[in-house]
Design a protein around this motif. Structure first.
Motif, mmCIF file in Angstrom:
data_model
loop_
_atom_site.group_PDB
_atom_site.id
_atom_site.type_symbol
_atom_site.label_atom_id
_atom_site.label_comp_id
_atom_site.label_asym_id
_atom_site.label_seq_id
_atom_site.Cartn_x
_atom_site.Cartn_y
_atom_site.Cartn_z
ATOM 1 N N GLU A 160 -16.449 -9.099 3.000
ATOM 2 C CA GLU A 160 -15.208 -9.860 2.815
ATOM 3 C C GLU A 160 -14.052 -8.963 2.356
ATOM 4 O O GLU A 160 -13.407 -9.211 1.349
ATOM 5 N N ILE A 161 -13.779 -7.947 3.135
ATOM 6 C CA ILE A 161 -12.731 -6.992 2.776
ATOM 7 C C ILE A 161 -11.353 -7.640 2.792
ATOM 8 O O ILE A 161 -10.415 -7.144 2.149
ATOM 9 N N ASP A 162 -11.209 -8.752 3.507
ATOM 10 C CA ASP A 162 -9.902 -9.411 3.561
ATOM 11 C C ASP A 162 -9.512 -10.085 2.254
ATOM 12 O O ASP A 162 -8.374 -10.526 2.092
ATOM 13 N N LYS A 163 -10.442 -10.163 1.294
ATOM 14 C CA LYS A 163 -10.108 -10.709 -0.018
ATOM 15 C C LYS A 163 -9.286 -9.725 -0.851
ATOM 16 O O LYS A 163 -8.633 -10.119 -1.817
ATOM 17 N N ALA A 164 -9.349 -8.464 -0.510
ATOM 18 C CA ALA A 164 -8.738 -7.423 -1.329
ATOM 19 C C ALA A 164 -7.275 -7.219 -0.966
ATOM 20 O O ALA A 164 -6.801 -7.635 0.087
ATOM 21 N N ASP A 165 -6.586 -6.536 -1.847
ATOM 22 C CA ASP A 165 -5.224 -6.107 -1.581
ATOM 23 C C ASP A 165 -5.229 -5.138 -0.385
ATOM 24 O O ASP A 165 -6.195 -4.385 -0.189
ATOM 25 N N PRO A 166 -4.162 -5.138 0.437
ATOM 26 C CA PRO A 166 -4.127 -4.232 1.596
ATOM 27 C C PRO A 166 -4.298 -2.759 1.245
ATOM 28 O O PRO A 166 -4.671 -1.952 2.110
ATOM 29 N N GLU A 209 -4.510 -10.340 7.174
ATOM 30 C CA GLU A 209 -4.480 -9.354 8.252
ATOM 31 C C GLU A 209 -4.750 -7.959 7.699
ATOM 32 O O GLU A 209 -4.205 -7.576 6.657
ATOM 33 N N LEU A 210 -5.591 -7.222 8.382
ATOM 34 C CA LEU A 210 -5.927 -5.868 7.953
ATOM 35 C C LEU A 210 -4.941 -4.870 8.538
ATOM 36 O O LEU A 210 -4.412 -5.076 9.641
ATOM 37 N N PRO A 211 -4.700 -3.754 7.837
ATOM 38 C CA PRO A 211 -3.732 -2.761 8.326
ATOM 39 C C PRO A 211 -4.156 -2.176 9.681
ATOM 40 O O PRO A 211 -5.341 -1.975 9.946
#
Length: 317
Positions: A160-166, A209-211
């Motif tokens: 769940e990397i989308d939970k983190a700050d960009p 959205e991921l970078p």
């Protein structure tokens, strides 16, 4: 001698989420995606709805190959270094106040990527840090080292990397690309070990959205919802792995539930509501199986179970 890995630890028989990786139905291009990820050294980014089987796939690959397994569940507070190492500031402050400071390495703990990219280095560091934390006494015995062979092949789950700050995915660009990093507290460089093979699986529920720079460095696979016949196979695999045997009655129940879930998902699509997932199908299947509830029943137990396990909405008929 064949190395003894540390696979995902099984939970108790009655636990709803068993992270041992035994029961998983691989669909679509996932097998090929693993091969490509290992060939290129790129992380495998799995997209899909919650409950679609993204996280459990990593444990399944580890179980299937008898590899070591490491996981880190990301939160809104997670920072990139947390996946590489952690530093116990609280313990060091307490030791400073008690005038018993230890070497700074004693407060550093290897993270999941350190263990995967440099497993021997991580184990040696852990043994040294543990020896420093022992009470200083005359005639103290040295720390007993782990006698098992070290598995240099591993699967890392970053969940769940989308939970983190960009900034977190941006901060992982260099470590994931070069598999090198520097401990900020000590200035020590951690280098990848030549025989270490690591499959890094990253999951996202696409809540953020991921970078673009991060996506460019990943292999991306989207897990689509299974067709009804695939849901039936999921139910069969779970029963065979943990409860067995999968009977004719189980087959009929799984088929009825799979068809129902397909209809509920189509209706939810039209109404812009949340859709029941594979995980919720399994919950409903296990509950019906153990409680003797049939999908064609119209009694209160079935209506309540349907609402709680699948729809998860109030006042739904």
């Amino acid at each position: 001698m064949i190395p003894e890995p540390t696979p995902p630890q099984p939970t108790t028989r009655n636990a709803p989420d068993r992270p041992d990786g035994r029961a998983y139905v691989v669909r679509g291009d996932l097998d090929l995606a693993v091969d490509v990820a290992l060939a290129t050294g790129r992380p495998l980014l799995l997209r899909g709805d919650p409950g679609s089987g993204k996280s459990s796939f990593a444990a399944h690959v580890a179980w299937l190959n008898n590899w070591a397994y490491h996981e880190h569940v990301v939160t809104s507070r997670t920072q990139a270094p947390d996946l590489l190492w952690s530093f116990d500031h609280v313990l060091r402050l307490a030791d400073a106040q008690a005038q018993r400071l230890k070497p700074i390495d004693a407060y550093v703990e290897p993270g999941v990527l350190w263990k995967a990219f440099a497993p021997r280095c991580a184990r040696a560091h852990t043994h040294r840090a543990r020896s420093h934390r022992l009470p200083r006494s005359r005639g103290r015995r040295p720390v007993r080292t782990d006698s098992t062979e070290l598995c240099t092949q591993s699967v890392v789950l970053i969940d769940e990397i989308d939970k983190a700050d960009p900034e977190l995915p941006n901060g992982l660009l260099v470590p994931l690309g070069s598999r090198r990093f520097t401990l900020s507290q000590t200035g020590r460089d951690i280098e990848p070990e030549d025989d270490a093979k690591a499959l890094v699986v990253i999951t996202t529920n696409e809540q953020r959205e991921l970078p673009e720079a991060f996506l460019r460095r990943c292999l991306v696979v989207k897990l689509e919802h299974p067709e009804p016949e695939e849901l039936v196979e999921v139910a069969r695999t779970h029963v065979d792995a943990y409860d067995g045997p999968f009977t004719d009655a189980d087959l009929l129940l799984a088929q009825d539930l799979a068809d129902l879930v397909q209809g509920l998902r189509a209706d939810a699509e039209r109404r812009a509501h949340r859709k029941p997932s594979t995980a919720e199908f399994l919950d409903a299947f296990h509950a019906c199986r153990k409680m003797g509830i049939r999908v064609e029943d119209s009694d209160e137990r079935w209506r309540t179970l349907r609402r709680m396990a699948l729809l998860k909405q109030d006042n739904v008929a």
